[in-house]
Design a protein around this motif. Sequence first.
Motif, short mmCIF file in Angstrom:
data_model
loop_
_atom_site.label_atom_id
_atom_site.label_comp_id
_atom_site.label_asym_id
_atom_site.label_seq_id
_atom_site.Cartn_x
_atom_site.Cartn_y
_atom_site.Cartn_z
N LEU A 169 6.47 58.52 -18.50
CA LEU A 169 5.97 57.16 -18.41
C LEU A 169 6.45 56.33 -19.59
CD1 LEU A 169 4.27 55.00 -17.06
CD2 LEU A 169 2.24 55.95 -18.22
N ALA A 170 6.37 56.93 -20.77
CA ALA A 170 6.85 56.23 -21.96
C ALA A 170 8.34 55.92 -21.85
CB ALA A 170 6.58 57.07 -23.22
N GLN A 171 9.10 56.85 -21.31
CA GLN A 171 10.54 56.63 -21.15
C GLN A 171 10.82 55.49 -20.17
OE1 GLN A 171 13.30 56.64 -22.55
NE2 GLN A 171 14.11 58.72 -22.36
N SER A 172 9.98 55.34 -19.15
CA SER A 172 10.18 54.23 -18.21
C SER A 172 9.96 52.89 -18.90
CB SER A 172 9.24 54.38 -17.01
OG SER A 172 7.88 54.16 -17.38
N PHE A 173 8.99 52.83 -19.80
CA PHE A 173 8.79 51.60 -20.58
C PHE A 173 9.99 51.36 -21.49
CE2 PHE A 173 4.07 52.65 -20.14
CZ PHE A 173 3.85 51.68 -19.17
N ALA A 174 10.47 52.43 -22.12
CA ALA A 174 11.59 52.30 -23.06
C ALA A 174 12.84 51.80 -22.35
CB ALA A 174 11.86 53.64 -23.74
N ARG A 175 13.09 52.28 -21.13
CA ARG A 175 14.28 51.83 -20.39
C ARG A 175 14.21 50.33 -20.11
NH1 ARG A 175 13.37 56.74 -17.26
NH2 ARG A 175 14.80 58.38 -17.97
N ARG A 176 13.02 49.84 -19.79
CA ARG A 176 12.87 48.41 -19.53
C ARG A 176 13.10 47.61 -20.82
NH1 ARG A 176 7.43 46.96 -17.09
NH2 ARG A 176 8.54 44.99 -16.78
N THR A 258 6.97 42.43 -30.36
CA THR A 258 5.95 43.06 -29.51
C THR A 258 6.48 44.31 -28.82
OG1 THR A 258 4.83 40.95 -29.14
CG2 THR A 258 4.44 42.69 -27.52
N LEU A 259 7.69 44.22 -28.29
CA LEU A 259 8.27 45.37 -27.58
C LEU A 259 8.59 46.51 -28.53
CD1 LEU A 259 10.62 43.58 -25.02
CD2 LEU A 259 8.27 44.40 -24.70
N MET A 260 8.98 46.19 -29.74
CA MET A 260 9.28 47.25 -30.70
C MET A 260 8.01 47.96 -31.18
SD MET A 260 12.33 48.12 -31.10
CE MET A 260 14.07 47.75 -31.37
N ARG A 261 6.86 47.36 -31.02
CA ARG A 261 5.61 48.09 -31.29
C ARG A 261 5.52 49.31 -30.37
NH1 ARG A 261 0.82 45.44 -33.28
NH2 ARG A 261 -0.29 46.43 -31.55
N THR A 262 5.92 49.13 -29.12
CA THR A 262 5.90 50.24 -28.16
C THR A 262 6.93 51.30 -28.53
OG1 THR A 262 5.08 48.86 -26.35
CG2 THR A 262 6.30 50.85 -25.74
N MET A 263 8.13 50.88 -28.91
CA MET A 263 9.16 51.85 -29.29
C MET A 263 8.78 52.59 -30.56
SD MET A 263 11.28 52.17 -26.96
CE MET A 263 12.11 53.45 -27.89
#
Length: 314
Positions: A169-176, A258-263
């Motif tokens: 699931l985390a990888q799917s977010f990372a791909r986006r 914001t997106l780099m918080r997830t990464m």
Amino acid sequence: MTEFEEPPLHGELRDRLVGAMQRVPELAGVELTLTTLTGGITNRNFLVTVAGRIDRYVIRLAGNDTHLLGISREVEHAATVAAAGVGVGPEVTAFIRPEGYLVTRFIDGSPVRDEAIHQAATLRRVGESLRRIHDGPPIPGLFIPFRIVEAYRALAAARGVVIPPEYELAQSFARRIELAFLSNPIEMRPCHNDLLNANFIDDGTRIRIVDWEYAGMGDPFFDLGNFSVNNGLHPDEDAEVLNAYEGEVRAGRLARLTLMRTMSDFREAMWGVLQQGISTLDVDFVAYAAEHFDRLIRNASTPSFEQAVRTVAA
């Protein structure tokens, strides 16, 4: 760097470190006292005091198998030199080869407490320090979080670690996120990539940053997102940092942060997974990884995440 009341170091380790420091002109032939500096779960750091001198130093002893975490002590040395050159990192006294011991001058200052991090003045000073780093000279080494999480997974699996189901699931977010970034690339800059509160020191004038072992050329917004999520910043606090960093707050740049918080959480979670296969420390790395996966999924399952993807891609 902060001191702690610890007894002086004795025994074989002390003799080995002191022996290595005899090859450093500033420290040769003088009486040295080593005291353990606490904090950190990868390396060991020791305060070095010199009989009859005011100057103090820190010697850093790398943990076992840290190369598997993507750490190069040569890159760490180069990054610390570069950070010192722009007035942010500690001054490098020596890099002792072949052992790979890094010796720096002790920074007189105070730790940045959790409550102080959220003060507007502190946020601005952190933003200014990060700008100095990112505008500094290039350093050897790369830091690409999208590839790092994949490398950590492969290395962990090869050591028999069970990969958590949250990885996919985390990888799917990372791909986006990566796809959005590819549509709007920015220049790679020298980055720290491990902006935990423990790595900040307030010297009274500037926020100084230590522990450059994960440094490399990369996306500067990883540093900004890493700092944000590690210290629990709110969106208005992110805007304060970004304003100090760039002199303005643009929607696309704030979305990238914001997106780099997830990464950042993805990298941290997979760091914890890989540590399960290589670390000998008494640390619950399973819980550590789970904590970061949980926060990642919570943050990436919000409307603000979706909006940030659209904004960056546009």
